[in-house]
Each structure stands twice: as structure tokens, then as C-alpha cells.
Design a protein around this motif. Structure first.
Motif, PDB file in Angstrom:
ATOM      1  N   SER A 151      -4.003   6.742  -3.966  1.00 36.94           N
ATOM      2  CA  SER A 151      -3.731   5.525  -3.224  1.00 36.94           C
ATOM      3  C   SER A 151      -3.500   4.383  -4.203  1.00 36.94           C
ATOM      4  O   SER A 151      -4.226   4.242  -5.188  1.00 36.94           O
ATOM      5  CB  SER A 151      -4.916   5.203  -2.305  1.00 36.94           C
ATOM      6  OG  SER A 151      -4.746   3.955  -1.681  1.00 36.94           O
ATOM      7  N   TRP A 169      -2.692   0.125  -4.327  1.00 40.69           N
ATOM      8  CA  TRP A 169      -2.486  -1.200  -3.754  1.00 40.69           C
ATOM      9  C   TRP A 169      -1.848  -2.065  -4.827  1.00 40.69           C
ATOM     10  O   TRP A 169      -2.233  -1.988  -5.998  1.00 40.69           O
ATOM     11  CB  TRP A 169      -3.802  -1.826  -3.310  1.00 40.69           C
ATOM     12  CG  TRP A 169      -4.555  -1.053  -2.268  1.00 40.69           C
ATOM     13  CD1 TRP A 169      -4.128   0.030  -1.577  1.00 40.69           C
ATOM     14  CD2 TRP A 169      -5.880  -1.328  -1.808  1.00 40.69           C
ATOM     15  NE1 TRP A 169      -5.098   0.470  -0.713  1.00 40.69           N
ATOM     16  CE2 TRP A 169      -6.192  -0.352  -0.825  1.00 40.69           C
ATOM     17  CE3 TRP A 169      -6.826  -2.282  -2.116  1.00 40.69           C
ATOM     18  CZ2 TRP A 169      -7.412  -0.316  -0.170  1.00 40.69           C
ATOM     19  CZ3 TRP A 169      -8.051  -2.265  -1.462  1.00 40.69           C
ATOM     20  CH2 TRP A 169      -8.341  -1.289  -0.493  1.00 40.69           C
ATOM     21  N   ARG A 212       0.849  -1.187   0.000  1.00 42.58           N
ATOM     22  CA  ARG A 212       0.000   0.000   0.000  1.00 42.58           C
ATOM     23  C   ARG A 212       0.889   1.243   0.000  1.00 42.58           C
ATOM     24  O   ARG A 212       1.873   1.310   0.729  1.00 42.58           O
ATOM     25  CB  ARG A 212      -0.928   0.029   1.224  1.00 42.58           C
ATOM     26  CG  ARG A 212      -1.843  -1.188   1.309  1.00 42.58           C
ATOM     27  CD  ARG A 212      -2.594  -1.230   2.631  1.00 42.58           C
ATOM     28  NE  ARG A 212      -3.309  -2.487   2.809  1.00 42.58           N
ATOM     29  CZ  ARG A 212      -4.572  -2.690   2.503  1.00 42.58           C
ATOM     30  NH1 ARG A 212      -5.288  -1.681   2.001  1.00 42.58           N
ATOM     31  NH2 ARG A 212      -5.153  -3.854   2.691  1.00 42.58           N
ATOM     32  N   VAL A 247      -7.330  10.020  -3.754  1.00 50.21           N
ATOM     33  CA  VAL A 247      -7.573  10.385  -2.356  1.00 50.21           C
ATOM     34  C   VAL A 247      -7.216  11.856  -2.200  1.00 50.21           C
ATOM     35  O   VAL A 247      -6.709  12.497  -3.123  1.00 50.21           O
ATOM     36  CB  VAL A 247      -6.742   9.513  -1.385  1.00 50.21           C
ATOM     37  CG1 VAL A 247      -7.202   8.067  -1.441  1.00 50.21           C
ATOM     38  CG2 VAL A 247      -5.251   9.605  -1.705  1.00 50.21           C
ATOM     39  N   ILE A 255       0.888   5.812  -1.109  1.00 50.73           N
ATOM     40  CA  ILE A 255       0.220   7.021  -1.594  1.00 50.73           C
ATOM     41  C   ILE A 255       1.165   7.715  -2.570  1.00 50.73           C
ATOM     42  O   ILE A 255       2.297   8.042  -2.212  1.00 50.73           O
ATOM     43  CB  ILE A 255      -0.142   7.988  -0.449  1.00 50.73           C
ATOM     44  CG1 ILE A 255      -1.088   7.318   0.546  1.00 50.73           C
ATOM     45  CG2 ILE A 255      -0.765   9.262  -1.022  1.00 50.73           C
ATOM     46  CD1 ILE A 255      -2.479   7.048  -0.002  1.00 50.73           C
TER      47      ILE A 255
END
Length: 211
Positions: A88, A90, A11, A83, A13
Motif C-alpha cells: 500500500s 499513500w 492511495r 499488505v 496498491i
């Protein structure tokens, strides 16, 4: 079972800015940016990504993307969503499953926005040249990439080519919002000085789809 179906995702950003440039636009001198002491050597990457969505484009409407990408240091399955402070992401490894079938873990991850079946929406191939921007201690302030992109909208078999730049903050980037804005203001000025401009589309997929 594929690795993508069984593993926990990474994960992150992404905080970046993207710019439209012509095929001939020269690169700025990134060593003049605030905090940058050294620009790394050029690293060539050949990327090949396939994007998936529902027939009704439920993911695209929610500003979410599902991608299977080969090539580069982050090859794998990715889910990207907008976001407040960036994007974001994944990530799952590619695994050994059917490359045209979205793995169960990704289906679960996008369940708040869309449900199967998912079909191939677009393919984006990209010849990328990446440069690491380091501070005096060797930390990665940002990565700059020079992308020459070939995109195909699989719905109407429409092809698009363009060149764009991305500047993405790294682990050694400034933490304070004001300092980050100062850094990106310097990037904006350097890009404008060589004839570039902020990207007209907020993503490669959006550009391929005409958004």
C-alpha cells in the motif's frame, strides 16, 4: 503550510516483483510476455529519496517506510506499508516545507506504528530507466524499470551500490490471481534466462540497512 501537510493523499496498491541482476545483465525481450503487444521507449529518471524513522526503527520493524523523493512522475512524500496483496502506498506532494522535517499529515498517517521525533535514516539515489508494456488496445499492462542504485545508511555512513529490476502491474494487468501468476511466471523465466534472480531483499531501504 506545506502542501504535504494540508492535502489528502493519493492511495494505491503496488503489485510488483523485484530482481537482482549484475551491471552487465542484458534486458529480456518483454514483448514476449503474455498480453504484451508493444514495449514503450526507454524513459530516463533521476530519483533522489530520503527515508525517515525513529531512533528505535519503529517503522522499519513494522515494515512501513516514510520517504521524501524528488524526481520522476510520483515525486513527493510517500508512506509505504506491506499488505496481503502487495504494498500500500499513500502519496502527498512535496510542498515548500523543510525537506528534513516530516510533515504533520505523514506523522498522522504513521501514528499506528510510530511517534515523532523522526530522523533521517537513509538516502537512496537511483538512475532509473523505465519501459511501459502495453496491450493491443494501448492499455498499460505493467511498467518495467531498470534501476542502478546508490544507497547510504546515514546511521553508520555506509554506502551500497547495486542494480535491480522491478516489474509492477498497471491498470490493464489481468484481474484474476491465476492470470497474474501466469504473467509473473513468464517474467521470472525471462529474468532467469539472462542470469537474473529474485531480489534478496524485499525493498531498497531494506538492502541499504542490511536487512
Amino acid at each position: 503550510m506545506s502542501a504535504a501537510a494540508s492535502s489528502e493523499p493519493t492511495r494505491s496498491i503496488e503489485v510488483e516483483r523485484t530482481y537482482d541482476v549484475s551491471a552487465e545483465t542484458p534486458l529480456p525481450d518483454w514483448s514476449r510476455l503474455p498480453g504484451v503487444s508493444r514495449v514503450g521507449d526507454a524513459e530516463l529518471r533521476e530519483l533522489d529519496a530520503r527515508y525517515f524513522d525513529t531512533a528505535g526503527l519503529d517503522l522499519a520493524r513494522a515494515r512501513v517506510a516514510v520517504r521524501r523523493r524528488e524526481g520522476g512522475p510520483d515525486a513527493g512524500w510517500h508512506v509505504k506499508a506491506s499488505v496481503a496483496d502487495g504494498r500500500s502506498e499513500w502519496g502527498w506532494p512535496l510542498g515548500e516545507g523543510d525537506e528534513s522535517a516530516v510533515p504533520p499529515a505523514i506523522v498522522d498517517a504513521v501514528a499506528p506504528w510510530a511517534a515523532p521525533p523522526f530522523t533521517l535514516l537513509a538516502r537512496i539515489r537511483n538512475t532509473r530507466t523505465a519501459y511501459a508494456l502495453h496491450d493491443a488496445e494501448g492499455g498499460l499492462i505493467a511498467e518495467f524499470v531498470d534501476d542502478r542504485v546508490r544507497g547510504r545508511d546515514e546511521r553508520g555512513e555506509r554506502d551500497t551500490t547495486w542494480r535491480e529490476w522491478e516489474m509492477e502491474l498497471g491498470p490493464a494487468a489481468p484481474d484474476a490471481p491465476a492470470d497474474r501468476e501466469t504473467f509473473f511466471a513468464a517474467v521470472d523465466a525471462a529474468v532467469a534466462a539472462v542470469g537474473g534472480r529474485p531480489a534478496a531483499s524485499d525493498s531498497k531501504l531494506g538492502r541499504v540497512l542490511g536487512r
